[in-house]
Design a protein around this motif. Sequence first.
Motif, PDB file in Angstrom:
ATOM      1  N   LYS A  67      39.966  34.777  33.646  1.00  0.00           N
ATOM      2  CA  LYS A  67      39.636  33.899  34.712  1.00  0.00           C
ATOM      3  C   LYS A  67      39.639  32.450  34.625  1.00  0.00           C
ATOM      4  O   LYS A  67      40.057  31.682  35.203  1.00  0.00           O
ATOM      5  CB  LYS A  67      38.434  34.284  35.143  1.00  0.00           C
ATOM      6  N   GLU A  72      43.173  36.222  38.461  1.00  0.00           N
ATOM      7  CA  GLU A  72      42.215  36.778  39.442  1.00  0.00           C
ATOM      8  C   GLU A  72      42.195  38.489  39.032  1.00  0.00           C
ATOM      9  O   GLU A  72      43.054  38.799  38.422  1.00  0.00           O
ATOM     10  CB  GLU A  72      43.021  36.786  40.933  1.00  0.00           C
ATOM     11  N   TRP A  73      40.889  38.967  38.945  1.00  0.00           N
ATOM     12  CA  TRP A  73      40.676  40.029  38.269  1.00  0.00           C
ATOM     13  C   TRP A  73      40.409  41.183  39.467  1.00  0.00           C
ATOM     14  O   TRP A  73      39.887  41.034  40.458  1.00  0.00           O
ATOM     15  CB  TRP A  73      39.244  40.161  37.501  1.00  0.00           C
ATOM     16  N   ASP A 124      37.313  42.454  40.964  1.00  0.00           N
ATOM     17  CA  ASP A 124      36.509  41.884  41.809  1.00  0.00           C
ATOM     18  C   ASP A 124      36.794  42.449  43.387  1.00  0.00           C
ATOM     19  O   ASP A 124      36.294  41.983  44.431  1.00  0.00           O
ATOM     20  CB  ASP A 124      36.804  40.549  41.993  1.00  0.00           C
ATOM     21  N   TRP A 125      37.853  43.193  43.482  1.00  0.00           N
ATOM     22  CA  TRP A 125      38.447  43.789  44.820  1.00  0.00           C
ATOM     23  C   TRP A 125      37.148  44.799  45.272  1.00  0.00           C
ATOM     24  O   TRP A 125      36.786  45.949  44.873  1.00  0.00           O
ATOM     25  CB  TRP A 125      39.794  44.460  44.960  1.00  0.00           C
ATOM     26  N   LEU A 149      44.962  42.014  36.161  1.00  0.00           N
ATOM     27  CA  LEU A 149      44.822  40.738  36.330  1.00  0.00           C
ATOM     28  C   LEU A 149      46.087  40.180  36.974  1.00  0.00           C
ATOM     29  O   LEU A 149      47.307  40.633  36.669  1.00  0.00           O
ATOM     30  CB  LEU A 149      44.912  40.023  34.841  1.00  0.00           C
ATOM     31  N   GLN A 150      45.968  39.229  37.807  1.00  0.00           N
ATOM     32  CA  GLN A 150      47.313  38.519  38.690  1.00  0.00           C
ATOM     33  C   GLN A 150      46.875  37.099  38.794  1.00  0.00           C
ATOM     34  O   GLN A 150      45.921  36.530  38.776  1.00  0.00           O
ATOM     35  CB  GLN A 150      47.448  39.212  39.907  1.00  0.00           C
ATOM     36  N   MET A 151      48.169  36.411  38.973  1.00  0.00           N
ATOM     37  CA  MET A 151      48.154  35.253  39.419  1.00  0.00           C
ATOM     38  C   MET A 151      49.249  35.228  40.810  1.00  0.00           C
ATOM     39  O   MET A 151      50.436  35.526  40.445  1.00  0.00           O
ATOM     40  CB  MET A 151      48.652  34.145  38.292  1.00  0.00           C
ATOM     41  N   ASN A 152      48.622  34.827  41.810  1.00  0.00           N
ATOM     42  CA  ASN A 152      49.599  34.720  42.973  1.00  0.00           C
ATOM     43  C   ASN A 152      50.022  33.417  43.431  1.00  0.00           C
ATOM     44  O   ASN A 152      50.591  33.326  44.403  1.00  0.00           O
ATOM     45  CB  ASN A 152      48.651  35.412  44.188  1.00  0.00           C
TER      46      ASN A 152
END
Length: 182
Positions: free
Chosen positions: A142, A147-148, A151-152, A161-164
């Motif tokens: 983070k 984004e983890w 947390d959804w 883990l993502q970066m949008n």
Amino acid sequence: MVKRRHFILLTGIVILLIYFIQELPDRLKHDRVKYANEVKELHPILAQKKEELKMKVKKKGIAILITDDYRSAAHQDKLYNQGRTSEGRVVTNARGGESYHNYGLAIDFALRTKGGDVVWDMEYDGNKNGRADWMEVVDAAKELGFEWGGDWPDFPDYPHLQMNFGLTINDLQKGEKPPGQG
């Protein structure tokens, strides 16, 4: 005569509707995977952040293994079918073209124990500092802008883990590209 024309016209409309309803999923799938199929690797910024994450947690005595990163739309469809039309448990709700993995914008990780085993144990404290290594990795990710998936609320994805880059899946499906990608 008029009734017969109406019947023929109505029958033709029904046939056309049936055709378009049957073709719609294929057309939508084609649009959904069009840009996803252009991507063939992890986004360069994400690739750099992935390496930074590995080094950052290594300094804390934590070893991680990236278990997945870029994923083709075809591979995504195969994962989607798992637990539905093929054996195994359901692991994703995203079809091909509906996952940030398909656009090179996501990674999945696991922990590597001191003995070299790969674990997805969110309570494991291999560096013995009284804090779960998993959450130390999440916090470090983070800090790097990830984004983890844990947390959804609807379908938590703890290894994800993502970066949008501010783009939704819908944006990506329409062909919008994140900065630094083609």
